[in-house]
Design a protein around this motif. Sequence first.
Motif, PDB file in Angstrom:
ATOM      1  N   GLU A  51      64.728  63.336  55.698  1.00 53.76           N
ATOM      2  CA  GLU A  51      64.209  61.971  55.802  1.00 53.76           C
ATOM      3  C   GLU A  51      62.888  61.953  56.561  1.00 53.76           C
ATOM      4  OE1 GLU A  51      68.479  61.581  54.942  1.00 53.76           O
ATOM      5  OE2 GLU A  51      67.362  62.676  56.502  1.00 53.76           O
ATOM      6  N   THR A  52      62.104  60.926  56.260  1.00 48.78           N
ATOM      7  CA  THR A  52      60.867  60.658  56.994  1.00 48.78           C
ATOM      8  C   THR A  52      60.971  59.272  57.616  1.00 48.78           C
ATOM      9  OG1 THR A  52      59.770  59.723  55.059  1.00 48.78           O
ATOM     10  CG2 THR A  52      59.558  62.113  55.418  1.00 48.78           C
ATOM     11  N   ARG A  53      59.895  58.874  58.245  1.00 47.34           N
ATOM     12  CA  ARG A  53      59.875  57.591  58.960  1.00 47.34           C
ATOM     13  C   ARG A  53      60.316  56.432  58.078  1.00 47.34           C
ATOM     14  NH1 ARG A  53      54.041  55.942  59.737  1.00 47.34           N
ATOM     15  NH2 ARG A  53      54.382  55.412  57.537  1.00 47.34           N
ATOM     16  N   ASP A  54      59.777  56.326  56.886  1.00 44.10           N
ATOM     17  CA  ASP A  54      60.057  55.166  56.041  1.00 44.10           C
ATOM     18  C   ASP A  54      61.510  55.125  55.605  1.00 44.10           C
ATOM     19  OD1 ASP A  54      57.403  54.706  56.409  1.00 44.10           O
ATOM     20  OD2 ASP A  54      56.808  55.024  54.314  1.00 44.10           O
ATOM     21  N   ASP A  55      62.131  56.288  55.461  1.00 44.41           N
ATOM     22  CA  ASP A  55      63.550  56.320  55.116  1.00 44.41           C
ATOM     23  C   ASP A  55      64.401  55.723  56.241  1.00 44.41           C
ATOM     24  OD1 ASP A  55      63.205  57.695  52.627  1.00 44.41           O
ATOM     25  OD2 ASP A  55      62.876  59.546  53.760  1.00 44.41           O
ATOM     26  N   ILE A  56      64.051  56.068  57.472  1.00 43.58           N
ATOM     27  CA  ILE A  56      64.822  55.555  58.612  1.00 43.58           C
ATOM     28  C   ILE A  56      64.553  54.074  58.812  1.00 43.58           C
ATOM     29  CG2 ILE A  56      65.209  55.775  61.097  1.00 43.58           C
ATOM     30  CD1 ILE A  56      66.342  58.064  59.352  1.00 43.58           C
ATOM     31  N   LEU A  57      63.323  53.632  58.594  1.00 46.86           N
ATOM     32  CA  LEU A  57      63.039  52.200  58.681  1.00 46.86           C
ATOM     33  C   LEU A  57      63.871  51.430  57.652  1.00 46.86           C
ATOM     34  CD1 LEU A  57      59.141  52.185  59.141  1.00 46.86           C
ATOM     35  CD2 LEU A  57      60.865  51.544  60.840  1.00 46.86           C
ATOM     36  N   LYS A  58      63.972  51.959  56.449  1.00 49.79           N
ATOM     37  CA  LYS A  58      64.758  51.297  55.402  1.00 49.79           C
ATOM     38  C   LYS A  58      66.230  51.268  55.779  1.00 49.79           C
ATOM     39  CE  LYS A  58      65.693  51.465  50.427  1.00 49.79           C
ATOM     40  NZ  LYS A  58      65.355  52.153  49.140  1.00 49.79           N
ATOM     41  N   MET A  59      66.738  52.376  56.296  1.00 51.49           N
ATOM     42  CA  MET A  59      68.138  52.443  56.697  1.00 51.49           C
ATOM     43  C   MET A  59      68.432  51.426  57.791  1.00 51.49           C
ATOM     44  SD  MET A  59      70.154  55.701  58.382  1.00 51.49           S
ATOM     45  CE  MET A  59      69.658  56.769  57.027  1.00 51.49           C
ATOM     46  N   ALA A  60      67.586  51.387  58.831  1.00 52.01           N
ATOM     47  CA  ALA A  60      67.818  50.484  59.968  1.00 52.01           C
ATOM     48  C   ALA A  60      67.687  49.029  59.552  1.00 52.01           C
ATOM     49  CB  ALA A  60      66.843  50.808  61.095  1.00 52.01           C
ATOM     50  N   LEU A  61      66.752  48.735  58.655  1.00 55.05           N
ATOM     51  CA  LEU A  61      66.558  47.357  58.216  1.00 55.05           C
ATOM     52  C   LEU A  61      67.787  46.860  57.458  1.00 55.05           C
ATOM     53  CD1 LEU A  61      64.481  45.045  58.176  1.00 55.05           C
ATOM     54  CD2 LEU A  61      63.643  45.960  55.991  1.00 55.05           C
ATOM     55  N   GLY A  62      68.320  47.694  56.581  1.00 53.67           N
ATOM     56  CA  GLY A  62      69.517  47.296  55.843  1.00 53.67           C
ATOM     57  C   GLY A  62      70.706  47.087  56.752  1.00 53.67           C
ATOM     58  N   GLU A  63      70.889  47.978  57.708  1.00 54.46           N
ATOM     59  CA  GLU A  63      71.996  47.837  58.659  1.00 54.46           C
ATOM     60  C   GLU A  63      71.830  46.581  59.497  1.00 54.46           C
ATOM     61  OE1 GLU A  63      72.713  52.674  59.273  1.00 54.46           O
ATOM     62  OE2 GLU A  63      71.471  51.521  60.664  1.00 54.46           O
ATOM     63  N   ALA A  64      70.595  46.280  59.886  1.00 54.47           N
ATOM     64  CA  ALA A  64      70.345  45.097  60.711  1.00 54.47           C
ATOM     65  C   ALA A  64      70.665  43.816  59.951  1.00 54.47           C
ATOM     66  CB  ALA A  64      68.892  45.088  61.184  1.00 54.47           C
ATOM     67  N   ILE A  65      70.313  43.764  58.661  1.00 58.06           N
ATOM     68  CA  ILE A  65      70.637  42.577  57.860  1.00 58.06           C
ATOM     69  C   ILE A  65      72.142  42.359  57.823  1.00 58.06           C
ATOM     70  CG2 ILE A  65      70.585  41.598  55.535  1.00 58.06           C
ATOM     71  CD1 ILE A  65      67.892  43.097  55.150  1.00 58.06           C
ATOM     72  N   SER A  66      72.874  43.419  57.595  1.00 61.26           N
ATOM     73  CA  SER A  66      74.331  43.307  57.514  1.00 61.26           C
ATOM     74  C   SER A  66      74.929  42.840  58.839  1.00 61.26           C
ATOM     75  CB  SER A  66      74.915  44.668  57.119  1.00 61.26           C
ATOM     76  OG  SER A  66      76.325  44.620  57.100  1.00 61.26           O
ATOM     77  N   GLN A  67      74.484  43.429  59.953  1.00 57.95           N
ATOM     78  CA  GLN A  67      75.057  43.033  61.246  1.00 57.95           C
ATOM     79  C   GLN A  67      74.629  41.622  61.630  1.00 57.95           C
ATOM     80  OE1 GLN A  67      73.890  45.136  64.864  1.00 57.95           O
ATOM     81  NE2 GLN A  67      75.931  44.849  65.742  1.00 57.95           N
ATOM     82  N   ALA A  68      73.387  41.273  61.374  1.00 54.11           N
ATOM     83  CA  ALA A  68      72.913  39.934  61.733  1.00 54.11           C
ATOM     84  C   ALA A  68      73.693  38.858  60.986  1.00 54.11           C
ATOM     85  CB  ALA A  68      71.422  39.817  61.440  1.00 54.11           C
ATOM     86  N   GLN A  69      73.932  39.065  59.714  1.00 55.11           N
ATOM     87  CA  GLN A  69      74.698  38.084  58.948  1.00 55.11           C
ATOM     88  C   GLN A  69      76.136  38.007  59.440  1.00 55.11           C
ATOM     89  OE1 GLN A  69      74.089  39.400  54.908  1.00 55.11           O
ATOM     90  NE2 GLN A  69      72.158  38.280  54.701  1.00 55.11           N
ATOM     91  N   SER A  70      76.690  39.144  59.832  1.00 56.30           N
ATOM     92  CA  SER A  70      78.059  39.157  60.352  1.00 56.30           C
ATOM     93  C   SER A  70      78.154  38.411  61.679  1.00 56.30           C
ATOM     94  CB  SER A  70      78.528  40.599  60.523  1.00 56.30           C
ATOM     95  OG  SER A  70      79.798  40.664  61.152  1.00 56.30           O
ATOM     96  N   LEU A  71      77.158  38.580  62.533  1.00 62.02           N
ATOM     97  CA  LEU A  71      77.188  37.964  63.856  1.00 62.02           C
ATOM     98  C   LEU A  71      76.755  36.503  63.834  1.00 62.02           C
ATOM     99  CD1 LEU A  71      75.604  40.781  66.104  1.00 62.02           C
ATOM    100  CD2 LEU A  71      78.003  40.059  66.087  1.00 62.02           C
ATOM    101  N   LEU A  72      75.761  36.172  62.996  1.00 64.38           N
ATOM    102  CA  LEU A  72      75.097  34.879  63.109  1.00 64.38           C
ATOM    103  C   LEU A  72      75.200  34.012  61.869  1.00 64.38           C
ATOM    104  CD1 LEU A  72      71.921  36.240  64.926  1.00 64.38           C
ATOM    105  CD2 LEU A  72      73.592  34.675  65.921  1.00 64.38           C
ATOM    106  N   GLY A  73      75.742  34.544  60.776  1.00 65.51           N
ATOM    107  CA  GLY A  73      75.900  33.753  59.571  1.00 65.51           C
ATOM    108  C   GLY A  73      74.824  34.049  58.542  1.00 65.51           C
ATOM    109  N   ALA A  74      74.977  33.440  57.382  1.00 66.53           N
ATOM    110  CA  ALA A  74      74.089  33.735  56.253  1.00 66.53           C
ATOM    111  C   ALA A  74      72.745  33.028  56.351  1.00 66.53           C
ATOM    112  CB  ALA A  74      74.783  33.361  54.947  1.00 66.53           C
TER     113      ALA A  74
END
Length: 853
Positions: A696-719
Motif C-alpha cells: 500500500e501507499t499513502r492514497d490506499d491508507i487514506l481511502k481505507m481510513a476514510l471508508g472506516e470513518a464514514i461507517s463509524q460516524a454514521q453508527s455513532l451519530l446517524g445518517a
Amino acid sequence: MKVLKIILLVLLLVVIVAVVGGFLFYNDTTRGPLPQEEGTLRLQGLDGEVEILRDTYGIPHIYASTPHDLFFAQGVVQAQDRWWQMEFARHIGSGSIEELTGQNDSVFGTDVFIRTAGWREAAERDVAAADPESLAAIQAFADGVNAYISSRSPAQLALEYRLLGLTGVDITIAPWTPVDTVVWGKVMAWNLTDTYSSELTRQSLTETVGAEMTEDFTPMWPYGERPTIVDEADLPISEASLGQSAALTNTAAINGMQMAGNITGELAFLTGTSTEPNIGSNNWVSTGGMTESGQPLLANDPHLGIQMPAIWYEIGLHCQPITDECPYNLRGFALPATPGVIIGHNDHIAWGVTNVGADVQDLYQITVNPDNPLQYQWNGEWRDMTVREETITFGDGVPAVTFQVRETHLGPIINDNQIGDDGQLSGFNNEDPLALRWTGLDTGTLFTSVLKLNQATNWEEFREALSYWDVPSQNFVFADTAGNIGYQTPGSIPIRAVDHTGLLPTDGSSDANEWQGYIPFDNLPRIYNPEREYIATANQAVVPLEYYDQLAEVLGEDANYLLSYDWSYGQRGQRINDLLNELAPLSIADYQTIHGDNISVDAQDIMPFLTAVDYEDETLNDYRDWLGTWDFSSDSDSPQAAFFSIFSAHLLNDLFTDQLPDDVRPSGHNLYSAGVLMNDPENDWWDHAATGDVTETRDDILKMALGEAISQAQSLLGADRDAWEWGNIHGAVFVSNPLGLSGIDPIENIVNRGPQPVGGGSEIVNATGWSTEAGLEGNFNLGSLPSMRMIVDFSDFDASQSIITTGQSGHPFSPHYDDQIGQWANIQYHPMLYTREAVEASLGSRLVLQPAS
C-alpha cells in the motif's frame, strides 16, 4: 378487626421509623459533611482572629495578621472544601491507596510502584532539610487542617467514609503532616517529568521497526519552521556566549505515543494528569504596547487529566496589615494539599506556568553480583545496595503484603517485584534490573520557591525565587506593575556525558554515564522585555539550536546539555503567536478568544492531501468534498470536526498500529508525524502489513481510513451528517475517586458529572485531549483538558478573569461542586476578585475564626 388495626398501626409505625431513619441517614450522609461558612468557629492553634470571606462562587479570601494564622486558615478552608481529595492525595503519594479502597488488583501494582520509587521517603528528606520559614508555613497549614478534621467525625468530613465503610473498608484518619503536603509535590513532579517510560518505549520501538522507521514515527522537532519559546533574537542568555552541536538533536521525539498496559496509565488517572502524550499547557504575556489598556495582560491554562473535583483550588491570601513580617497579599490557584499559591498574582507581579518536559529521568542497566543479590558492579568492584522493607495494608482487612526495595546510589531498582499472572510479587529481578535516576529523589526546595514567589515584587526577586524551583521544570511567564514582561526556565536539568543521550536505558556499571551535575540556573533559558512585546509558551521546544552551541562554549564541549528531545510540535505555539499579532491591540476579550481557539493546525496540514485524491468511489468522494468545506475549527457543534476526528483515529491506526510493538499505540500527537509522511507517499509506514504481497501507499491508507470513518460516524451519530455535532461524542466526564468507579449507578450519579459537550481537541489551543485507541472503540471523551483558565489584567486586578473545571467544593451536595462546569466548557469566566472592596461587593458568606479559649 381491633387486633388487625393494632397490627396495621404497628406496621405503619415501623414504616415511619424506617422512612424517618432513612431520611435522617441520607441527610446526615449527604449534608453532614458541608462545612460551616457563616458565624464564628473556634479552633485550637490560632494566634489571633481571622476572617474568611467567600464570594458567590465559594472562593475564600483569608484575612489574617500573621503568616502562621494565614496558612493555618488556608489549611482549614481547604480541608473544609476538599478534605477527601486531600486524604486521597496523601495516600497516592505514600503508595497506600488500598488503605482507602481495600484490596484492589488494579491499584495494587500502583501502590507497589510508588513505594518502590520512594516518593514519600524523598518528601521526608525535603521536610528534614527545609528552611525554618518554609517549614513554619507548611506546619501552620498542617495545624489548620488538623484543627478542622479533629473537630468532626469521619462522616462529617466526607461522605466517602460512610459509603466505603458499608463495603467493609475501615479507614483511620491520621493527622495531617508536613510530609503529606510535600509528597503531593513529588506526585505532581513525577507526572510532569515521567520520561523513564519513554526510554522503555523507544527501546521497544527501535527493536521492532528499526531506527529509521522510529524517526519517521516521531520526527525531529521542526526547528526553523515553528517558533521556539526563546527566539534566536533573545540569545545569548548571559553576557558570555552560552549550545551544543545541532547534530545532537537529530533524534526522534518519542512522547507522541501511548503505552499499552503500563502502570503509567493508572497513575495518571489517579493523580489527575494524563497518559495522553499530547497533554500540555498554554501561557502567554504581552506588554502594554500590545494591549488596549497600555498595561500587561497575562494568561495561563495548564492542561492536566480530567478529574472530580478540580485539581486546583482558587483562593485569596491577604495579610492585614501588610508588613515585613506578614508580606503576603495574593490571589490565585493552590493545590488542595499545599499552602500558598502555585499560579496567580500579588500586588506587584503575576506568573503562569506550562510544563517544560525536561528529561530528568534516566534508566541504568544494573549488573547484580551472581553471588550476592544485594551488590552491583560499579567501576570494576562490587558495591552494596541498601534495602528497605515496605508493607502494604488493606482497608478491608485482607492480610498485609511485605516486600523489599533495593536501592543503588543511582536510584531504586524500578523493575523488581513485578506482579505475576497469579497476582503475586516476583521478588528481585536479577536478569535485567533497571535503576531509576530522577531529580525528584534529590533533596528539594520546591516549597521554598513557592513562598518566595508569592512574596516577589520584581523580576530580580522572581528569578531568585525560581532558583529554588528544582522539579518539575516549568515555563514561567512573568509580568509586573512597572510594565515589564519575562520568561524563565527553572529546574534541576542534568548535564550528561557527551555520548549519553538519555533516550535509552544505558550501562550503569561505571561512572561513564553518570550525571555530571545540573545546568547552572543563570545559564538556563530566560527572556526579559523582548522587542516583539510578547512571550508565549505551549510545550514546544524551549530554545533554538544556537542556544546549545553557546552553552557548550561556556560550560565545555564534552557534555550533553540538551533540555529534552521530546516536545509538542508547536501547533499551539504557532497558533497563539499568530493570534497575538492578528488581534492586537489586545483586550481581555481577545485573550478569551485565544483560550477558546479551536483551529486544528494538524487538520490544515493533512487536508490538502486528503482532498486531492480521487477515491474512485462516489460516496468517498462526496465525503471528501464535504469535509473540504470545513473551516478547520473543532467547535462543539461542528459536523466536520466530528468526522475529521473520527477519520484521524482511523488514519493513525491504519498507518501505524499494524507495525508497532504490542505495547505502543499512536496518539493525537502523531498527527504531526502523519502530516510529515504525507510528503513521502511510499514510505514503509504506509504499507499495511496484514495485506501480504500487496504494497500500500499513502492514497490506499487514506481511502481505507476514510471508508472506516464514514461507517463509524454514521453508527455513532446517524445518517444525517449535517446534524452531527462534535460535542455529542466529545464530552467531559468528571469522575470522582474512588466512588465514581464503583460500578453502582446511584453512587456514581451522586459523585460524577457529565458528559458535558465541548469543542477543541489534541494539539489545539483549546486542548481537550482524547485517546486515539479509545476513539476507535467509539469513546472520544476527554482524557485531558485545560484544568483552569486565568487572565490577569494589570490595568485593574479586579477585572482579571478565571475559571476552574468543576467548582470550589469537593462535596457532591454543595452548590459549588459543579457550578463552574458549564462556564468552563463554553470558555466563560468569573471575576478573579482581588481587593477587599470587590470581595465584599460579591460576598457569599463570612466566617470568623477565633482561638479556642
